[in-house]
Design a protein around this motif. Structure first.
Motif, PDB file in Angstrom:
ATOM      1  N   LEU A 194     -28.865 -68.534 -57.770  1.00 12.89           N
ATOM      2  CA  LEU A 194     -27.507 -68.320 -57.582  1.00 12.89           C
ATOM      3  C   LEU A 194     -27.109 -67.041 -58.443  1.00 12.89           C
ATOM      4  O   LEU A 194     -25.610 -66.403 -57.908  1.00 12.89           O
ATOM      5  CB  LEU A 194     -26.670 -69.508 -58.227  1.00 12.89           C
ATOM      6  N   ILE A 195     -27.208 -66.765 -59.337  1.00 10.22           N
ATOM      7  CA  ILE A 195     -27.142 -65.291 -60.061  1.00 10.22           C
ATOM      8  C   ILE A 195     -27.412 -64.069 -59.151  1.00 10.22           C
ATOM      9  O   ILE A 195     -26.511 -63.407 -58.728  1.00 10.22           O
ATOM     10  CB  ILE A 195     -27.703 -65.054 -61.160  1.00 10.22           C
ATOM     11  N   MET A 196     -28.555 -64.153 -58.439  1.00  6.60           N
ATOM     12  CA  MET A 196     -28.698 -63.292 -57.439  1.00  6.60           C
ATOM     13  C   MET A 196     -27.968 -63.388 -56.283  1.00  6.60           C
ATOM     14  O   MET A 196     -27.332 -62.293 -55.618  1.00  6.60           O
ATOM     15  CB  MET A 196     -30.396 -63.245 -57.012  1.00  6.60           C
ATOM     16  N   HIS A 197     -27.559 -64.494 -55.872  1.00  7.89           N
ATOM     17  CA  HIS A 197     -26.608 -64.695 -54.719  1.00  7.89           C
ATOM     18  C   HIS A 197     -25.318 -64.112 -54.900  1.00  7.89           C
ATOM     19  O   HIS A 197     -24.653 -63.329 -54.196  1.00  7.89           O
ATOM     20  CB  HIS A 197     -26.253 -66.417 -54.645  1.00  7.89           C
ATOM     21  N   GLU A 198     -24.481 -64.274 -56.293  1.00  2.00           N
ATOM     22  CA  GLU A 198     -23.512 -63.759 -56.549  1.00  2.00           C
ATOM     23  C   GLU A 198     -23.393 -62.253 -56.956  1.00  2.00           C
ATOM     24  O   GLU A 198     -22.604 -61.400 -56.408  1.00  2.00           O
ATOM     25  CB  GLU A 198     -23.064 -64.284 -58.028  1.00  2.00           C
ATOM     26  N   LEU A 199     -24.929 -61.604 -56.932  1.00  2.61           N
ATOM     27  CA  LEU A 199     -25.045 -60.175 -57.005  1.00  2.61           C
ATOM     28  C   LEU A 199     -24.877 -59.607 -55.722  1.00  2.61           C
ATOM     29  O   LEU A 199     -24.352 -58.623 -55.509  1.00  2.61           O
ATOM     30  CB  LEU A 199     -26.294 -59.843 -57.728  1.00  2.61           C
ATOM     31  N   VAL A 200     -25.600 -60.419 -54.773  1.00  5.18           N
ATOM     32  CA  VAL A 200     -25.457 -59.680 -53.449  1.00  5.18           C
ATOM     33  C   VAL A 200     -24.086 -59.745 -53.037  1.00  5.18           C
ATOM     34  O   VAL A 200     -23.550 -59.066 -52.140  1.00  5.18           O
ATOM     35  CB  VAL A 200     -26.400 -60.635 -52.338  1.00  5.18           C
ATOM     36  N   HIS A 201     -23.241 -60.853 -53.282  1.00  7.96           N
ATOM     37  CA  HIS A 201     -21.804 -60.885 -52.836  1.00  7.96           C
ATOM     38  C   HIS A 201     -21.236 -59.921 -53.260  1.00  7.96           C
ATOM     39  O   HIS A 201     -20.503 -58.981 -52.747  1.00  7.96           O
ATOM     40  CB  HIS A 201     -21.335 -62.420 -53.470  1.00  7.96           C
ATOM     41  N   LEU A 202     -21.367 -59.222 -54.618  1.00 13.11           N
ATOM     42  CA  LEU A 202     -20.811 -57.945 -55.260  1.00 13.11           C
ATOM     43  C   LEU A 202     -21.321 -56.930 -54.576  1.00 13.11           C
ATOM     44  O   LEU A 202     -20.552 -55.826 -54.103  1.00 13.11           O
ATOM     45  CB  LEU A 202     -21.445 -57.867 -56.852  1.00 13.11           C
ATOM     46  N   ASP A 203     -22.588 -56.710 -54.050  1.00 12.40           N
ATOM     47  CA  ASP A 203     -23.020 -55.770 -53.281  1.00 12.40           C
ATOM     48  C   ASP A 203     -22.191 -55.684 -52.071  1.00 12.40           C
ATOM     49  O   ASP A 203     -22.103 -54.382 -51.647  1.00 12.40           O
ATOM     50  CB  ASP A 203     -24.750 -56.228 -52.895  1.00 12.40           C
ATOM     51  N   PHE A 204     -22.205 -56.617 -51.169  1.00 12.25           N
ATOM     52  CA  PHE A 204     -21.371 -56.723 -49.882  1.00 12.25           C
ATOM     53  C   PHE A 204     -19.946 -56.230 -50.225  1.00 12.25           C
ATOM     54  O   PHE A 204     -19.357 -55.327 -49.242  1.00 12.25           O
ATOM     55  CB  PHE A 204     -21.490 -58.012 -49.473  1.00 12.25           C
ATOM     56  N   ILE A 205     -19.217 -56.482 -51.328  1.00 15.42           N
ATOM     57  CA  ILE A 205     -18.064 -56.053 -51.473  1.00 15.42           C
ATOM     58  C   ILE A 205     -17.880 -54.581 -51.751  1.00 15.42           C
ATOM     59  O   ILE A 205     -17.300 -53.864 -51.584  1.00 15.42           O
ATOM     60  CB  ILE A 205     -17.549 -56.741 -52.811  1.00 15.42           C
ATOM     61  N   THR A 206     -18.914 -54.213 -52.602  1.00 14.71           N
ATOM     62  CA  THR A 206     -19.267 -52.697 -52.815  1.00 14.71           C
ATOM     63  C   THR A 206     -19.368 -52.052 -51.598  1.00 14.71           C
ATOM     64  O   THR A 206     -18.788 -50.992 -51.286  1.00 14.71           O
ATOM     65  CB  THR A 206     -20.400 -52.441 -53.969  1.00 14.71           C
ATOM     66  N   GLN A 207     -20.320 -52.450 -50.591  1.00 12.06           N
ATOM     67  CA  GLN A 207     -20.528 -51.645 -49.371  1.00 12.06           C
ATOM     68  C   GLN A 207     -19.100 -51.578 -48.631  1.00 12.06           C
ATOM     69  O   GLN A 207     -18.921 -50.439 -48.020  1.00 12.06           O
ATOM     70  CB  GLN A 207     -21.544 -52.727 -48.701  1.00 12.06           C
ATOM     71  N   ALA A 208     -18.368 -52.862 -48.566  1.00 12.46           N
ATOM     72  CA  ALA A 208     -17.127 -52.892 -47.816  1.00 12.46           C
ATOM     73  C   ALA A 208     -16.116 -51.929 -48.313  1.00 12.46           C
ATOM     74  O   ALA A 208     -15.312 -51.190 -47.546  1.00 12.46           O
ATOM     75  CB  ALA A 208     -16.673 -54.064 -47.724  1.00 12.46           C
ATOM     76  N   ARG A 209     -16.009 -51.877 -49.711  1.00 17.54           N
ATOM     77  CA  ARG A 209     -15.102 -50.887 -50.254  1.00 17.54           C
ATOM     78  C   ARG A 209     -15.404 -49.303 -49.942  1.00 17.54           C
ATOM     79  O   ARG A 209     -14.493 -48.610 -49.950  1.00 17.54           O
ATOM     80  CB  ARG A 209     -15.183 -51.235 -51.883  1.00 17.54           C
ATOM     81  N   LYS A 210     -16.683 -48.979 -49.757  1.00 18.65           N
ATOM     82  CA  LYS A 210     -17.024 -47.488 -49.567  1.00 18.65           C
ATOM     83  C   LYS A 210     -16.576 -47.433 -47.994  1.00 18.65           C
ATOM     84  O   LYS A 210     -16.277 -46.067 -47.961  1.00 18.65           O
ATOM     85  CB  LYS A 210     -18.673 -47.591 -49.753  1.00 18.65           C
ATOM     86  N   THR A 211     -16.333 -48.044 -47.228  1.00 19.01           N
ATOM     87  CA  THR A 211     -16.167 -48.014 -45.984  1.00 19.01           C
ATOM     88  C   THR A 211     -14.525 -48.241 -45.905  1.00 19.01           C
ATOM     89  O   THR A 211     -14.154 -48.066 -44.760  1.00 19.01           O
ATOM     90  CB  THR A 211     -16.570 -48.893 -44.863  1.00 19.01           C
ATOM     91  N   GLY A 212     -13.760 -48.816 -46.991  1.00 16.16           N
ATOM     92  CA  GLY A 212     -12.461 -49.019 -46.961  1.00 16.16           C
ATOM     93  C   GLY A 212     -11.932 -50.189 -46.236  1.00 16.16           C
ATOM     94  O   GLY A 212     -10.831 -50.245 -45.628  1.00 16.16           O
ATOM     95  N   ASN A 213     -12.861 -51.183 -46.074  1.00 16.48           N
ATOM     96  CA  ASN A 213     -12.647 -52.521 -45.215  1.00 16.48           C
ATOM     97  C   ASN A 213     -12.752 -53.656 -45.966  1.00 16.48           C
ATOM     98  O   ASN A 213     -13.046 -54.509 -45.051  1.00 16.48           O
ATOM     99  CB  ASN A 213     -13.686 -52.360 -43.897  1.00 16.48           C
ATOM    100  N   ASN A 214     -12.774 -53.677 -47.263  1.00 15.73           N
ATOM    101  CA  ASN A 214     -12.763 -54.971 -48.067  1.00 15.73           C
ATOM    102  C   ASN A 214     -11.591 -55.869 -47.722  1.00 15.73           C
ATOM    103  O   ASN A 214     -10.569 -55.322 -47.552  1.00 15.73           O
ATOM    104  CB  ASN A 214     -13.354 -54.513 -49.507  1.00 15.73           C
ATOM    105  N   SER A 215     -11.984 -56.967 -47.878  1.00 14.31           N
ATOM    106  CA  SER A 215     -10.958 -57.972 -47.815  1.00 14.31           C
ATOM    107  C   SER A 215     -10.885 -58.853 -48.758  1.00 14.31           C
ATOM    108  O   SER A 215     -11.702 -59.261 -49.346  1.00 14.31           O
ATOM    109  CB  SER A 215     -10.844 -58.820 -46.101  1.00 14.31           C
ATOM    110  N   LEU A 216      -9.622 -59.385 -49.153  1.00 17.36           N
ATOM    111  CA  LEU A 216      -9.643 -60.635 -50.195  1.00 17.36           C
ATOM    112  C   LEU A 216      -9.099 -61.828 -49.392  1.00 17.36           C
ATOM    113  O   LEU A 216      -8.168 -61.801 -48.616  1.00 17.36           O
ATOM    114  CB  LEU A 216      -8.389 -60.062 -51.003  1.00 17.36           C
ATOM    115  N   PHE A 217      -9.622 -63.023 -49.830  1.00 18.52           N
ATOM    116  CA  PHE A 217      -9.300 -64.142 -49.520  1.00 18.52           C
ATOM    117  C   PHE A 217      -8.403 -64.647 -50.212  1.00 18.52           C
ATOM    118  O   PHE A 217      -8.398 -65.150 -51.443  1.00 18.52           O
ATOM    119  CB  PHE A 217     -10.588 -64.861 -49.495  1.00 18.52           C
ATOM    120  N   THR A 218      -6.942 -64.955 -49.786  1.00 18.16           N
ATOM    121  CA  THR A 218      -5.820 -65.211 -50.543  1.00 18.16           C
ATOM    122  C   THR A 218      -5.297 -66.594 -49.961  1.00 18.16           C
ATOM    123  O   THR A 218      -5.320 -66.736 -48.761  1.00 18.16           O
ATOM    124  CB  THR A 218      -4.686 -64.274 -50.662  1.00 18.16           C
ATOM    125  N   SER A 219      -4.931 -67.444 -50.803  1.00 22.40           N
ATOM    126  CA  SER A 219      -4.612 -68.776 -50.589  1.00 22.40           C
ATOM    127  C   SER A 219      -3.233 -68.909 -51.245  1.00 22.40           C
ATOM    128  O   SER A 219      -3.246 -69.057 -52.646  1.00 22.40           O
ATOM    129  CB  SER A 219      -5.464 -69.749 -50.642  1.00 22.40           C
TER     130      SER A 219
END
Length: 659
Positions: free
Chosen positions: A317-342
């Motif tokens: 689950l630590i690795m799982h969260e790191l991959v999540h951060l990895d995905f966020i980092t990749q999305a930010r580089k393309t300017g397409n990251n989204s935030l889930f807001t409620s």
């Protein structure tokens, strides 16, 4: 009738008296075979050609008695050997050339425990047909299991392979007998040959898993156990045993501390990519096993992974969260990251949809406070599933494909999570309490996870989820859509699945996916936000798309009520600030505002300050809202004497507070 034997070690097992001083005596062999194959006064013609002996028997072919033969087979299947044997002996008497009759009689004697007579009958079977593979295998089994003579057994087994080298089932059975006799090296030879012929035969995968575990080859035992699970139905007995092997072996494998090096290596890569430190912090107070805190969301300079270490496979689950951060980092580089807001407005819409269910529970005697907490937990829980389920599929596949050493950790972790998911949607108490629509949506997301886990490791939680045909079909549809995306996934595409699935399930009103760059550029700190509300309480002049949409929904819900929205917002701020405050802290603020109130507080005036809340400049409405809330929390009876007409505002504000 012509019978051909190769003159080799196997042949001498059948006719051991054909040798003199260890050498084959041809004349003696001819006499021996002539006597053996004589029938009804007919002597066979015996000729020796090189290393082969050819036997020509000049007797008429006797017609087969299929009726008696089928009857014998039926009796044997029912274990009625005493009835089968006389019929079989009569068949042999009528037709002594049929190898199968001897083979079946040998099987009967073996099942009855008379291995000596079984061997005699099987030798007769092989004399008449040296290529009778089942007689060969049975002879090998008797010598291996009952005579403890593996060397002799191997002669028959090897001959069976020569006769039918493509029979993977026979090869598997031979390997199983050898493994029973702890001849692991010999057994593996047959299992490997069997699996090279048919990779879809589960028995061989299971046998290799058992063999690997016995030899302490835990990695192979884990892999072959998983292969078995993927090939058998969960109702199959082998499924239970394979699952037991995989579970036990994985629990031993997760004791390997080398996984920590993998985690550190991944962290180093993410730090280089994101330009920020990534810290691991053990925190047993968090509600989940692991939690990612993105630096920007907490106004920090570093990303933090918080985790609990009291759960098997928590490193996954630590690795799982790191991959999540990895995905966020990749999305930010393309300017397409989204935030889930409620927001509170999303929550209120959700709660309104549950009015009938909450009323039912209220009539059953559940206190209002418990119902409010229940609704809050349902809202948070379904939103976690909405956001996490699609993204988690990409994450788990990434880990499975790229970190083979992590698989036992992943297996244990996902197994526990699927158990929890199953319990969440099948527990009778939960089912009885939960609104049907919410339960069905949750079950579909859990079915998606279960199908994916089955695809990875073969473990079947799908049937245990007890999904309806519609729910199962919807989950399978989502999996198919995910698989299509996963073929050529681009950064941030996971958010498309989040939105698509929410739209399909009609739960898109519970959240908002917003562009991170726009959102962060438009954010204000809390004090600036209060000042903005004071200047423009209805956001008429604000160009924040998210706030505009929220306010549009909010005003629509309350358009018929005479409510001061600016006061509501200030009260929300006060409630969030003081909901857990001590009596003395509340008293200090309430009394100070009361003292200021003796001189009069003008709602339209600005520039009020109080010592209890330093560095904040209040407008009149702002201060009156805090005045009302602190007295309401400090002394509910006393607040009536304030004569502030904000009861409706207070009741509405309470529904908007983040607990």
């Amino acid at each position: 009738m012509i019978i051909i034997h190769n003159i080799d070690d196997f042949f001498l097992e059948l006719f051991p008296s054909a040798t003199v001083n260890g050498e084959v005596d041809e004349e003696k062999l001819k006499v021996l075979l002539s006597d053996y194959y004589e029938y009804g006064g007919y002597k066979p013609a015996i000729s020796i050609k090189g290393n082969q002996v050819v036997i020509e028997i000049n007797i008429p072919k006797i017609s087969e008695n299929d009726t008696d033969y089928r009857k014998i087979i039926t009796l044997c299947e029912k274990g009625k050997f005493s009835e089968a044997k006389p019929l079989l002996k009569e068949l042999i008497k009528k037709n002594p050339t049929n190898s199968e009759y001897y083979r079946i009689l040998g099987q009967i004697h073996s099942d009855e425990g008379n291995q000596t007579e079984a061997i005699n009958q099987l030798i007769d079977a092989l004399c008449w047909d040296p290529k009778n593979k089942w007689a060969l295998i049975m002879m090998g089994n008797i010598f291996a299991r009952h005579q403890n003579d593996v060397e002799t057994a191997m002669k028959y087994y090897d001959q069976a392979v020569l006769v039918d080298p493509s029979n993977n089932i026979a090869l598997n059975n031979i390997g199983a007998v050898l493994m029973e006799n702890q001849k692991y090296k010999e057994a593996k030879k047959y299992f490997d040959k069997a699996i090279s012929i048919n990779t879809a035969y589960p028995n061989t995968h299971y046998a290799l898993a058992v063999l690997a575990e016995k030899e302490n080859d835990l990695v192979t035992a884990f892999e072959k156990g998983c292969d078995t699970l993927k090939l058998v139905d969960s109702k199959n007995t082998m499924y239970k045993y394979a699952l037991e092997i995989v579970t036990n072996v994985s629990r031993r494998l997760i004791e390997n501390e080398k996984i920590n090096d993998i985690v550190k290596s991944y962290i180093q890569r993410l730090e280089n990519q994101s330009g920020k430190k990534v810290l691991q912090i053990q925190d047993d107070s968090i509600p989940t096993v692991a939690k990612l805190e993105v630096a920007e969301n907490y106004n920090r300079q570093e990303h933090i992974i918080k985790f609990k270490s009291n759960r098997p496979g928590y490193q996954h689950l630590i690795m799982h969260e790191l991959v999540h951060l990895d995905f966020i980092t990749q999305a930010r580089k393309t300017g397409n990251n989204s935030l889930f807001t409620s927001t509170q407005h999303h929550k209120q819409g959700f709660i309104r949809s549950l009015e009938k269910d909450l009323l039912r529970l209220s009539k059953e005697g559940i206190p209002e406070e418990s119902l409010a907490r229940f609704a809050e937990e349902l809202f948070s829980g379904i939103n976690r599933q909405i956001f996490n389920t699609p993204i988690d599929l990409f994450i788990e596949d990434f880990l499975f494909q790229n970190y083979k050493e992590l698989r036992p950790f992943q297996f244990i972790s996902l197994y526990i999570m699927n158990q929890e998911g199953k319990e969440a949607v099948t527990n009778p108490k939960v089912v009885d309490l939960s609104p049907k629509g919410v339960l069905s949506t949750s079950k579909i997301y859990n079915l998606v996870n279960a199908i994916h886990f089955k695809n990875l490791y073969g473990v079947d939680f799908v049937t245990q989820m007890k999904g309806s045909p519609f729910e199962l079909k919807q989950a399978e549809k989502f999996i198919a859509e995910y698989q299509d995306y996963s073929k050529d996934k681009e950064p941030a595409e996971e958010y498309e699945l989040v939105q698509n699935w929410a739209n399909d399930l009609k739960v898109s009103g519970y959240f908002e996916l917003v562009d991170e760059s726009k959102y962060r550029n438009q954010r204000l700190d809390p004090l600036e936000l209060l000042n903005e509300i004071e200047k423009d309480p209805f956001d008429i002049n604000t160009q924040n798309p998210l706030r505009e949409k929220e306010l549009e929904i909010f005003l629509k819900n309350h358009e018929d009520q005479d409510i001061n929205m600016a006061v509501v917002m200030y009260m929300v701020s006060a409630l969030e600030k003081y909901q857990n405050a001590s009596i003395s802290e509340l008293q200090k603020v309430a009394v100070e505002i009361a003292m200021l109130g003796t001189q009069g507080i003008s709602p339209d005036k600005k520039g009020y300050k109080i010592a209890a809340i330093p560095n904040v400049e209040f407008s009149g409405y702002h201060l009156l809202a805090f005045y009302y809330v602190t007295w309401k929390l400090f002394n509910p009876e006393m607040h009536k004497m304030l004569q502030l007409p904000f009861d409706k505002e207070y009741e509405l504000a309470k529904t908007l507070v983040k607990r």
